[in-house]
Design an enzyme around this catalytic site. Sequence first.
Site, PDB file in Angstrom:
ATOM      1  N   ASP A 141      -1.482   8.812  -1.318  1.00 23.64           N
ATOM      2  CA  ASP A 141      -2.894   8.674  -1.700  1.00 23.64           C
ATOM      3  C   ASP A 141      -3.172   9.375  -3.023  1.00 23.64           C
ATOM      4  O   ASP A 141      -2.533  10.384  -3.341  1.00 23.64           O
ATOM      5  CB  ASP A 141      -3.768   9.273  -0.587  1.00 23.64           C
ATOM      6  CG  ASP A 141      -5.204   8.806  -0.683  1.00 23.64           C
ATOM      7  OD1 ASP A 141      -5.487   7.875  -1.481  1.00 23.64           O
ATOM      8  OD2 ASP A 141      -6.055   9.368   0.022  1.00 23.64           O
ATOM      9  N   LEU A 174      19.828   5.853   4.445  1.00 25.20           N
ATOM     10  CA  LEU A 174      18.380   5.938   4.692  1.00 25.20           C
ATOM     11  C   LEU A 174      17.796   4.542   4.953  1.00 25.20           C
ATOM     12  O   LEU A 174      18.197   3.573   4.318  1.00 25.20           O
ATOM     13  CB  LEU A 174      17.730   6.541   3.433  1.00 25.20           C
ATOM     14  CG  LEU A 174      16.206   6.644   3.410  1.00 25.20           C
ATOM     15  CD1 LEU A 174      15.722   7.717   4.385  1.00 25.20           C
ATOM     16  CD2 LEU A 174      15.714   6.971   1.988  1.00 25.20           C
ATOM     17  N   HIS A 182      -1.252   3.165  -9.735  1.00 28.70           N
ATOM     18  CA  HIS A 182      -0.273   2.560  -8.818  1.00 28.70           C
ATOM     19  C   HIS A 182       1.087   2.433  -9.512  1.00 28.70           C
ATOM     20  O   HIS A 182       2.122   2.695  -8.916  1.00 28.70           O
ATOM     21  CB  HIS A 182      -0.751   1.182  -8.354  1.00 28.70           C
ATOM     22  CG  HIS A 182      -2.039   1.221  -7.591  1.00 28.70           C
ATOM     23  ND1 HIS A 182      -2.301   2.150  -6.617  1.00 28.70           N
ATOM     24  CD2 HIS A 182      -3.163   0.452  -7.671  1.00 28.70           C
ATOM     25  CE1 HIS A 182      -3.510   1.952  -6.123  1.00 28.70           C
ATOM     26  NE2 HIS A 182      -4.054   0.937  -6.743  1.00 28.70           N
TER      27      HIS A 182
HETATM   28  C1  FPP Z   1      -3.436   4.868  -2.434  1.00 31.61           C
HETATM   29  O1  FPP Z   1      -4.071   5.402  -3.572  1.00 31.61           O
HETATM   30  C2  FPP Z   1      -2.300   4.032  -2.807  1.00 31.61           C
HETATM   31  C3  FPP Z   1      -2.158   2.695  -2.529  1.00 31.61           C
HETATM   32  C4  FPP Z   1      -3.183   1.934  -1.804  1.00 31.61           C
HETATM   33  C5  FPP Z   1      -1.002   1.918  -2.982  1.00 31.61           C
HETATM   34  C6  FPP Z   1       0.323   2.587  -2.947  1.00 31.61           C
HETATM   35  C7  FPP Z   1       1.266   1.832  -3.805  1.00 31.61           C
HETATM   36  C8  FPP Z   1       2.192   2.360  -4.634  1.00 31.61           C
HETATM   37  C9  FPP Z   1       2.469   3.800  -4.722  1.00 31.61           C
HETATM   38  C10 FPP Z   1       2.990   1.517  -5.542  1.00 31.61           C
HETATM   39  C11 FPP Z   1       3.930   0.519  -4.972  1.00 31.61           C
HETATM   40  C12 FPP Z   1       4.807   1.021  -3.912  1.00 31.61           C
HETATM   41  C13 FPP Z   1       6.093   0.711  -3.663  1.00 31.61           C
HETATM   42  C14 FPP Z   1       6.600   1.027  -2.326  1.00 31.61           C
HETATM   43  C15 FPP Z   1       7.029   0.117  -4.634  1.00 31.61           C
HETATM   44  P1  FPP Z   1      -5.596   5.025  -3.841  1.00 31.61           P
HETATM   45  O2  FPP Z   1      -5.626   3.817  -4.707  1.00 31.61           O
HETATM   46  O3  FPP Z   1      -6.329   4.889  -2.552  1.00 31.61           O
HETATM   47  O4  FPP Z   1      -6.091   6.284  -4.637  1.00 31.61           O
HETATM   48  P2  FPP Z   1      -7.557   6.929  -4.629  1.00 31.61           P
HETATM   49  O5  FPP Z   1      -7.771   7.467  -3.238  1.00 31.61           O
HETATM   50  O6  FPP Z   1      -7.443   8.004  -5.655  1.00 31.61           O
HETATM   51  O7  FPP Z   1      -8.510   5.849  -4.990  1.00 31.61           O
END
Ligand code: FPP
Length: 247
Positions: free
Chosen positions: A21, A132, A38
């Site tokens: 997050d 893993l 992201h």
């Molecule tokens: C949450 O941060 C994150 C996500 C919803 C997406 C996670 C995706 C990645 C890390 C990239 C792709 C992953 C892989 C496995 C290759 P948020 O957007 O909710 O952040 P915020 O709470 O600050 O708005």
Amino acid sequence: MSLKSQLNESNIPRHVAIIMDGNGRWAKKQGNDRSFGHEQGVESVRAALEASVEIGLEFITLYAFSTENWNRPKEEVQALMQLLVQAIAMETPTLLKQNIRLTTIGDVASLPEETRDKLQECIDVTSQNDGLTLVLALSYSGRWEIVDATKKIAEQVKEGKLQIEDIDEDLFGTSLNTSNIPDPELLIRTSGEYRLSNFLLWQLAYSEFYFSEVLWPDFRKQDLVDALKDYQSRERRFGKISEQINK
Ligand code: FPP
């Protein structure tokens, strides 16, 4: 100092689950749009996987896209799906080199065709790896999974293949997406948020929780080690009392 030498080798969890997050906030803080966060988050995924291999974890589950994330602005959803395709294509050689097997949980059928195809390709070519296991939770939510399992069980009862008396926790567990995966001993959530957000509701029943202030794009190997050190300082009682555990 190596990562492993900072830990008690006799108490390494088999499975760590992570709610990644803080990507959006990380990007906004520097005046960029959320998708940039992201993109940077992929580097943290890389670091977490490398550290997991070095430490000797058997499973790592990453909450990459929740059922509720479909409600985000269309452009962000598209960017995330595109990023997944790119990241998987880019990282497949590394997964092969590091003996990592990819699998998924969630309603994968609801993902765009290109994303599904790339995932399946990577799942197929890494299927023989026995180091893993990387479990990507995609279009996943704990409630969706529990309802899905309930439907499968009800279907079997309806067809006369299963008696109601035979339904127990073990049977229910094997009807979940995670049927061949042990429950995580440790859940990590980054970005200073203290919620489960519909993640692995069944599987986290007895897990230890670790909340970090670090935003996901800043998460590095040492942050995983710090979480594991904290885990190793806990006493897991599973409903018993301390004296019963330590005798
Ligand atoms: C949450 O941060 C994150 C996500 C919803 C997406 C996670 C995706 C990645 C890390 C990239 C792709 C992953 C892989 C496995 C290759 P948020 O957007 O909710 O952040 P915020 O709470 O600050 O708005």
